[in-house]
Design a protein around this motif. Sequence first.
Motif, PDB file in Angstrom:
ATOM      1  N   SER A  47      46.278  45.775  50.087  1.00 31.90           N
ATOM      2  CA  SER A  47      47.610  46.249  50.462  1.00 31.90           C
ATOM      3  C   SER A  47      48.574  46.041  49.298  1.00 31.90           C
ATOM      4  CB  SER A  47      48.170  45.519  51.657  1.00 31.90           C
ATOM      5  OG  SER A  47      47.280  44.761  52.284  1.00 31.90           O
ATOM      6  N   ALA A  48      49.718  46.708  49.384  1.00 30.38           N
ATOM      7  CA  ALA A  48      50.745  46.559  48.343  1.00 30.38           C
ATOM      8  C   ALA A  48      51.211  45.110  48.289  1.00 30.38           C
ATOM      9  CB  ALA A  48      51.909  47.489  48.645  1.00 30.38           C
ATOM     10  N   ASN A  49      51.415  44.612  47.069  1.00 29.26           N
ATOM     11  CA  ASN A  49      51.895  43.247  46.852  1.00 29.26           C
ATOM     12  C   ASN A  49      51.012  42.204  47.530  1.00 29.26           C
ATOM     13  OD1 ASN A  49      54.252  44.279  45.497  1.00 29.26           O
ATOM     14  ND2 ASN A  49      55.102  44.744  47.508  1.00 29.26           N
ATOM     15  N   ASP A  50      49.716  42.459  47.537  1.00 19.65           N
ATOM     16  CA  ASP A  50      48.771  41.542  48.176  1.00 19.65           C
ATOM     17  C   ASP A  50      48.300  40.522  47.146  1.00 19.65           C
ATOM     18  OD1 ASP A  50      46.854  40.238  49.621  1.00 19.65           O
ATOM     19  OD2 ASP A  50      45.656  42.008  50.096  1.00 19.65           O
ATOM     20  N   ALA A  51      49.137  39.501  46.921  1.00 19.35           N
ATOM     21  CA  ALA A  51      48.806  38.494  45.911  1.00 19.35           C
ATOM     22  C   ALA A  51      47.550  37.721  46.288  1.00 19.35           C
ATOM     23  CB  ALA A  51      49.982  37.542  45.718  1.00 19.35           C
ATOM     24  N   GLN A  52      47.385  37.410  47.581  1.00 19.95           N
ATOM     25  CA  GLN A  52      46.193  36.674  47.996  1.00 19.95           C
ATOM     26  C   GLN A  52      44.932  37.507  47.801  1.00 19.95           C
ATOM     27  OE1 GLN A  52      47.005  35.307  52.028  1.00 19.95           O
ATOM     28  NE2 GLN A  52      47.509  33.279  51.232  1.00 19.95           N
ATOM     29  N   GLY A  53      45.007  38.788  48.171  1.00 25.84           N
ATOM     30  CA  GLY A  53      43.858  39.657  47.954  1.00 25.84           C
ATOM     31  C   GLY A  53      43.534  39.796  46.475  1.00 25.84           C
ATOM     32  N   GLY A  54      44.572  39.939  45.649  1.00 21.54           N
ATOM     33  CA  GLY A  54      44.354  40.026  44.207  1.00 21.54           C
ATOM     34  C   GLY A  54      43.712  38.772  43.655  1.00 21.54           C
ATOM     35  N   ALA A  55      44.170  37.610  44.154  1.00 22.76           N
ATOM     36  CA  ALA A  55      43.593  36.344  43.698  1.00 22.76           C
ATOM     37  C   ALA A  55      42.123  36.255  44.078  1.00 22.76           C
ATOM     38  CB  ALA A  55      44.371  35.179  44.304  1.00 22.76           C
ATOM     39  N   TRP A  56      41.793  36.767  45.266  1.00 25.06           N
ATOM     40  CA  TRP A  56      40.408  36.681  45.709  1.00 25.06           C
ATOM     41  C   TRP A  56      39.511  37.602  44.890  1.00 25.06           C
ATOM     42  CZ3 TRP A  56      36.104  38.909  47.675  1.00 25.06           C
ATOM     43  CH2 TRP A  56      35.186  38.040  48.286  1.00 25.06           C
ATOM     44  N   VAL A  57      39.968  38.808  44.580  1.00 27.10           N
ATOM     45  CA  VAL A  57      39.177  39.696  43.731  1.00 27.10           C
ATOM     46  C   VAL A  57      38.992  39.063  42.347  1.00 27.10           C
ATOM     47  CG1 VAL A  57      39.076  41.965  42.620  1.00 27.10           C
ATOM     48  CG2 VAL A  57      39.879  41.761  44.982  1.00 27.10           C
ATOM     49  N   GLY A  58      40.035  38.385  41.867  1.00 27.50           N
ATOM     50  CA  GLY A  58      39.894  37.660  40.607  1.00 27.50           C
ATOM     51  C   GLY A  58      38.816  36.589  40.685  1.00 27.50           C
ATOM     52  N   GLN A  59      38.745  35.883  41.809  1.00 23.75           N
ATOM     53  CA  GLN A  59      37.694  34.878  41.998  1.00 23.75           C
ATOM     54  C   GLN A  59      36.313  35.519  41.997  1.00 23.75           C
ATOM     55  OE1 GLN A  59      39.149  32.922  45.664  1.00 23.75           O
ATOM     56  NE2 GLN A  59      39.064  31.020  44.503  1.00 23.75           N
ATOM     57  N   VAL A  60      36.197  36.666  42.663  1.00 28.46           N
ATOM     58  CA  VAL A  60      34.912  37.370  42.679  1.00 28.46           C
ATOM     59  C   VAL A  60      34.496  37.736  41.259  1.00 28.46           C
ATOM     60  CG1 VAL A  60      33.744  39.497  43.392  1.00 28.46           C
ATOM     61  CG2 VAL A  60      35.156  38.246  45.028  1.00 28.46           C
ATOM     62  N   ALA A  61      35.440  38.260  40.468  1.00 29.70           N
ATOM     63  CA  ALA A  61      35.128  38.656  39.095  1.00 29.70           C
ATOM     64  C   ALA A  61      34.694  37.449  38.265  1.00 29.70           C
ATOM     65  CB  ALA A  61      36.342  39.331  38.464  1.00 29.70           C
ATOM     66  N   ARG A  62      35.403  36.325  38.394  1.00 26.37           N
ATOM     67  CA  ARG A  62      35.018  35.119  37.659  1.00 26.37           C
ATOM     68  C   ARG A  62      33.631  34.634  38.083  1.00 26.37           C
ATOM     69  NH1 ARG A  62      40.513  33.354  38.869  1.00 26.37           N
ATOM     70  NH2 ARG A  62      41.798  33.399  36.976  1.00 26.37           N
ATOM     71  N   THR A  63      33.374  34.680  39.371  1.00 30.98           N
ATOM     72  CA  THR A  63      32.088  34.205  39.874  1.00 30.98           C
ATOM     73  C   THR A  63      30.963  35.095  39.381  1.00 30.98           C
ATOM     74  OG1 THR A  63      33.188  33.322  41.846  1.00 30.98           O
ATOM     75  CG2 THR A  63      30.797  33.568  41.937  1.00 30.98           C
ATOM     76  N   LEU A  64      31.192  36.404  39.374  1.00 32.32           N
ATOM     77  CA  LEU A  64      30.189  37.319  38.826  1.00 32.32           C
ATOM     78  C   LEU A  64      29.858  36.948  37.385  1.00 32.32           C
ATOM     79  CD1 LEU A  64      31.484  40.707  40.244  1.00 32.32           C
ATOM     80  CD2 LEU A  64      29.177  39.814  40.588  1.00 32.32           C
ATOM     81  N   HIS A  65      30.902  36.670  36.611  1.00 34.20           N
ATOM     82  CA  HIS A  65      30.669  36.308  35.208  1.00 34.20           C
ATOM     83  C   HIS A  65      29.867  35.012  35.111  1.00 34.20           C
ATOM     84  CE1 HIS A  65      31.393  36.331  30.890  1.00 34.20           C
ATOM     85  NE2 HIS A  65      31.667  35.044  30.984  1.00 34.20           N
ATOM     86  N   SER A  66      30.185  34.039  35.960  1.00 37.05           N
ATOM     87  CA  SER A  66      29.462  32.761  35.915  1.00 37.05           C
ATOM     88  C   SER A  66      28.002  32.923  36.310  1.00 37.05           C
ATOM     89  CB  SER A  66      30.140  31.733  36.823  1.00 37.05           C
ATOM     90  OG  SER A  66      29.898  32.015  38.191  1.00 37.05           O
ATOM     91  N   LEU A  67      27.701  33.973  37.076  1.00 36.01           N
ATOM     92  CA  LEU A  67      26.320  34.257  37.488  1.00 36.01           C
ATOM     93  C   LEU A  67      25.571  35.124  36.481  1.00 36.01           C
ATOM     94  CD1 LEU A  67      26.888  34.934  41.296  1.00 36.01           C
ATOM     95  CD2 LEU A  67      25.790  32.928  40.265  1.00 36.01           C
ATOM     96  N   GLY A 123      49.036  45.117  39.654  1.00 38.06           N
ATOM     97  CA  GLY A 123      48.883  43.978  38.754  1.00 38.06           C
ATOM     98  C   GLY A 123      48.513  42.681  39.418  1.00 38.06           C
ATOM     99  N   GLU A 124      48.235  42.690  40.723  1.00 36.29           N
ATOM    100  CA  GLU A 124      47.927  41.436  41.416  1.00 36.29           C
ATOM    101  C   GLU A 124      46.637  40.801  40.895  1.00 36.29           C
ATOM    102  OE1 GLU A 124      50.003  39.987  43.081  1.00 36.29           O
ATOM    103  OE2 GLU A 124      51.359  41.475  43.948  1.00 36.29           O
ATOM    104  N   VAL A 125      45.617  41.606  40.657  1.00 36.45           N
ATOM    105  CA  VAL A 125      44.367  41.047  40.131  1.00 36.45           C
ATOM    106  C   VAL A 125      44.571  40.556  38.698  1.00 36.45           C
ATOM    107  CG1 VAL A 125      41.936  41.471  39.682  1.00 36.45           C
ATOM    108  CG2 VAL A 125      43.036  42.580  41.625  1.00 36.45           C
ATOM    109  N   ALA A 126      45.303  41.341  37.906  1.00 34.16           N
ATOM    110  CA  ALA A 126      45.572  40.930  36.527  1.00 34.16           C
ATOM    111  C   ALA A 126      46.282  39.586  36.488  1.00 34.16           C
ATOM    112  CB  ALA A 126      46.403  42.005  35.820  1.00 34.16           C
ATOM    113  N   ARG A 127      47.297  39.414  37.323  1.00 29.50           N
ATOM    114  CA  ARG A 127      48.010  38.139  37.341  1.00 29.50           C
ATOM    115  C   ARG A 127      47.091  37.001  37.754  1.00 29.50           C
ATOM    116  NH1 ARG A 127      52.327  41.645  38.398  1.00 29.50           N
ATOM    117  NH2 ARG A 127      51.802  41.961  40.596  1.00 29.50           N
ATOM    118  N   ALA A 128      46.223  37.266  38.715  1.00 28.52           N
ATOM    119  CA  ALA A 128      45.299  36.220  39.158  1.00 28.52           C
ATOM    120  C   ALA A 128      44.345  35.808  38.045  1.00 28.52           C
ATOM    121  CB  ALA A 128      44.512  36.715  40.369  1.00 28.52           C
ATOM    122  N   LEU A 129      44.039  36.743  37.151  1.00 33.02           N
ATOM    123  CA  LEU A 129      43.137  36.443  36.042  1.00 33.02           C
ATOM    124  C   LEU A 129      43.885  35.981  34.793  1.00 33.02           C
ATOM    125  CD1 LEU A 129      40.619  39.401  36.440  1.00 33.02           C
ATOM    126  CD2 LEU A 129      40.114  36.973  36.750  1.00 33.02           C
TER     127      LEU A 129
END
Length: 253
Positions: free
Chosen positions: A29-49, A61-67
Amino acid sequence: MLDQGRDQAAGLRRLMGRPALNLMAFPLSANDAQGGAWVGQVARTLHSLGSRALVIDASGGEVARALGVARPTRELMDLLAGRHRFDDVATVTREGVTLVRADAGLDAFVASGGAPQDLLRGFADLSHGFDVLLLAMPAGELASLTSPTNTVPVMVADAGPEGVQQAYATIKQLSADFGYGQFALALRGAVGPGEAMAVHARVAHAARTFLNAGVTLAGWVPAAAAGGAVTHAALERLVQSLLDTASTPVFRH
């Protein structure tokens, strides 16, 4: 396409059968900071795997800010217009995740009437060796890029009533307006597997009864109080589940 003809080894990789790029679709959703943070976590976890993840962020920019990525001066629009190469518009985070901001570029691409599969294959054909493509954007924009017949949108939701209601609203929008019939549910903050399964059962029942849509439980992440090691292990299990059940291949040219 997006390498602008500079990938000299593309033909060799095609002959060797380089594997397809796995697409994961996250309607936010628009301005979904929590959702953006979670997608950022998924991306980091993928990299760690061991995966090489590319995030296309049209979430405001929510995912970008989370990363930890500040607003870049260039984005997908500059790449599509031929003004800059991929490496000039992409940002690589400290953890090694590659991200491209795409709000203006995605709008322009959709308005141009271009074939979505051409854009997705352009990302697949890049010479960087990406093996997972994460699309993070509002539901309507996501529907303009992906096909309801072979895409499984991932609903990221808090286990509480408000999060579940928002997830169901997005499922309803994608199902009723765009014809998507299969979804994956990823829950945050469940106190245990029993709660996660109960929440999933309610969402799946409503989707099946009123929308004739299927919802699978991709996994759940415990409340933050559970601790970093526990949460990271749960994320690894969930991300692997998403790769197995909610990712779809984008085949290269």
